[in-house]
Design a protein around this motif. Structure first.
Motif, mmCIF file in Angstrom:
data_model
loop_
_atom_site.group_PDB
_atom_site.id
_atom_site.type_symbol
_atom_site.label_atom_id
_atom_site.label_comp_id
_atom_site.label_asym_id
_atom_site.label_seq_id
_atom_site.Cartn_x
_atom_site.Cartn_y
_atom_site.Cartn_z
ATOM 1 N N ALA A 26 0.835 -1.199 0.000
ATOM 2 C CA ALA A 26 0.000 0.000 0.000
ATOM 3 C C ALA A 26 0.869 1.248 0.000
ATOM 4 C CB ALA A 26 -0.912 -0.002 1.229
ATOM 5 N N ALA A 27 0.284 2.364 -0.433
ATOM 6 C CA ALA A 27 1.015 3.626 -0.470
ATOM 7 C C ALA A 27 1.248 4.185 0.925
ATOM 8 C CB ALA A 27 0.254 4.639 -1.315
ATOM 9 N N GLN A 28 0.469 3.753 1.907
ATOM 10 C CA GLN A 28 0.639 4.233 3.267
ATOM 11 C C GLN A 28 1.805 3.522 3.961
ATOM 12 O OE1 GLN A 28 -2.777 4.728 5.722
ATOM 13 N NE2 GLN A 28 -4.179 5.093 4.009
ATOM 14 N N SER A 29 2.219 4.092 5.076
ATOM 15 C CA SER A 29 3.341 3.526 5.828
ATOM 16 C C SER A 29 2.947 2.210 6.484
ATOM 17 C CB SER A 29 3.801 4.501 6.920
ATOM 18 O OG SER A 29 4.199 5.728 6.349
ATOM 19 N N THR A 30 3.918 1.335 6.653
ATOM 20 C CA THR A 30 3.693 0.092 7.386
ATOM 21 C C THR A 30 3.271 0.416 8.822
ATOM 22 O OG1 THR A 30 5.313 -1.090 6.039
ATOM 23 C CG2 THR A 30 4.820 -2.015 8.211
ATOM 24 N N SER A 31 2.273 -0.279 9.309
ATOM 25 C CA SER A 31 1.720 -0.002 10.632
ATOM 26 C C SER A 31 2.701 -0.388 11.742
ATOM 27 C CB SER A 31 0.410 -0.758 10.821
ATOM 28 O OG SER A 31 -0.522 -0.360 9.839
ATOM 29 N N LEU A 32 2.629 0.376 12.855
ATOM 30 C CA LEU A 32 3.513 0.173 14.005
ATOM 31 C C LEU A 32 2.711 0.044 15.289
ATOM 32 C CD1 LEU A 32 6.117 3.062 13.480
ATOM 33 C CD2 LEU A 32 6.448 0.676 12.859
ATOM 34 N N VAL A 33 3.229 -0.771 16.197
ATOM 35 C CA VAL A 33 2.753 -0.769 17.580
ATOM 36 C C VAL A 33 3.964 -0.506 18.465
ATOM 37 C CG1 VAL A 33 1.648 -2.062 19.440
ATOM 38 C CG2 VAL A 33 0.909 -2.424 17.089
ATOM 39 N N VAL A 34 3.917 0.580 19.231
ATOM 40 C CA VAL A 34 5.020 0.950 20.111
ATOM 41 C C VAL A 34 4.686 0.489 21.525
ATOM 42 C CG1 VAL A 34 6.396 2.842 21.042
ATOM 43 C CG2 VAL A 34 5.592 2.927 18.668
#
Length: 317
Positions: free
Chosen positions: A94-102
């Motif tokens: 996808a054009a969006q950033s890879t999702s993160l969990v901090v």
């Protein structure tokens, strides 16, 4: 689903299809109860990916469908899947950033911070439809249901899976921070429970959906909403499992707890592997708890699991 029965599946080229989040877990290097750690390390994350990788190690066929960004983190996650021997043909970019969990490690309960992006862009595609048609079990969690267009993809998956008589496993891991402001995520999740064949909430999941109550009462609430088989995990106290007619208590098999990360994913993997390999429902549940106990002895969400039969022998099942 009676406890002494074996689950039956139509013959298919693939055993398990997991759908949902493939993301980065950004975990602090040190403990800090105020979430102010100065250093973090990135780790591959996402429950569906963990389950798919574990299931293959246990000896059944699995595939993962997810969406990651066209960025370095997305490349990192794809490489991790390849290293684990998992296919990447159902991973969308996808054009969006890879999702993160901090997550800042805490000696209390750590509070995750979610940065959603590409994981919510999952689309229903011809490739996903073909994978669904050729799989015995379809598994997903609350993550892809909490945001569009991923929710539309999962809803299509559910319709197709039900129409084709596929088994559906649902992880009701509701978390309010994943849902858009103003949307009643709790009510939406409750509508999914009647569609699923197998539901595995934790005590925390149940409390987020229904509020505080006894385990027996929480179990009954899931059943009243139409869940067919409910596996309510209780940490060190084991689990309560009910098919609506009979409720059984299962003791934990964990004797050495080193790291709890991914323990629930390990259970799902062991349970699915047992069911696919022809064990009875009760035996498959015991195998799920055994695989979870094995993982708890090791650090990391995904560990080097042996074949299911070896774990069965280790735990004298």
């Amino acid at each position: 689903m009676n406890f002494n029965d074996r689950l039956s599946f139509e013959e298919s080229p693939n055993d398990l299809l997991t759908i949902g989040e493939l993301l980065i877990d950004m975990i602090s290097n040190a403990y800090d109860d105020k979430s102010m750690s100065s250093g973090y390390m990135n780790y591959p994350g996402g429950s569906p990916a963990n389950i798919a990788i574990n299931a293959q190690k246990l000896g059944i066929r699995s595939r993962i469908a997810a969406s990651v960004g066209e960025d370095g983190f997305g490349n990192f996650l794809l490489e991790r899947l390849r290293m684990e021997g998992a296919g990447t043909d159902l991973i969308q970019r996808a054009a969006q950033s890879t999702s993160l969990v901090v997550v800042t490690k805490s000696r209390a309960t750590p509070v995750p911070i979610f940065y959603r992006g590409a994981d919510g862009m999952l689309q229903y595609s011809p490739q996903l439809e073909q994978a669904l048609q050729s799989s015995k079990i379809i598994h997903f969690s609350c993550w892809p249901l909490s945001v569009f267009p991923a929710r539309q993809a999962i809803e299509r998956v559910i319709l197709e899976a039900k129409a084709r008589g596929k088994w559906i496993g649902f992880d009701p891991n509701y978390h309010p921070m994943l849902w858009q402001d103003g949307e009643d995520g709790v009510q939406y999740v409750k509508t999914i429970l009647s569609i699923a064949d197998i539901v595995k909430p934790s005590e925390d999941d149940a409390e987020r959906l229904f509020g505080p109550d006894t385990p027996a009462n929480q179990l009954e609430k899931f059943l009243k909403l139409g869940a067919k088989l409910v596996i309510l995990t209780l940490g060190k106290d084991g689990a309560l499992v009910s098919n609506g007619k009979e409720t059984r208590a299962f003791k934990t098999k964990a004797t050495d707890v080193v790291d709890t990360t991914g323990a629930g994913d390990a259970f799902w993997s062991g349970f699915y592997a047992g069911a696919i390999k022809g064990y009875t429902l009760e035996e498959a549940l015991e195998l799920g708890f055994a695989v979870s106990a094995y993982k708890l002895k090791h650090i990391g969400a995904v560990v080097n699991l042996p074949r299911l039969e070896d774990i069965k022998d280790q735990f004298d099942l």
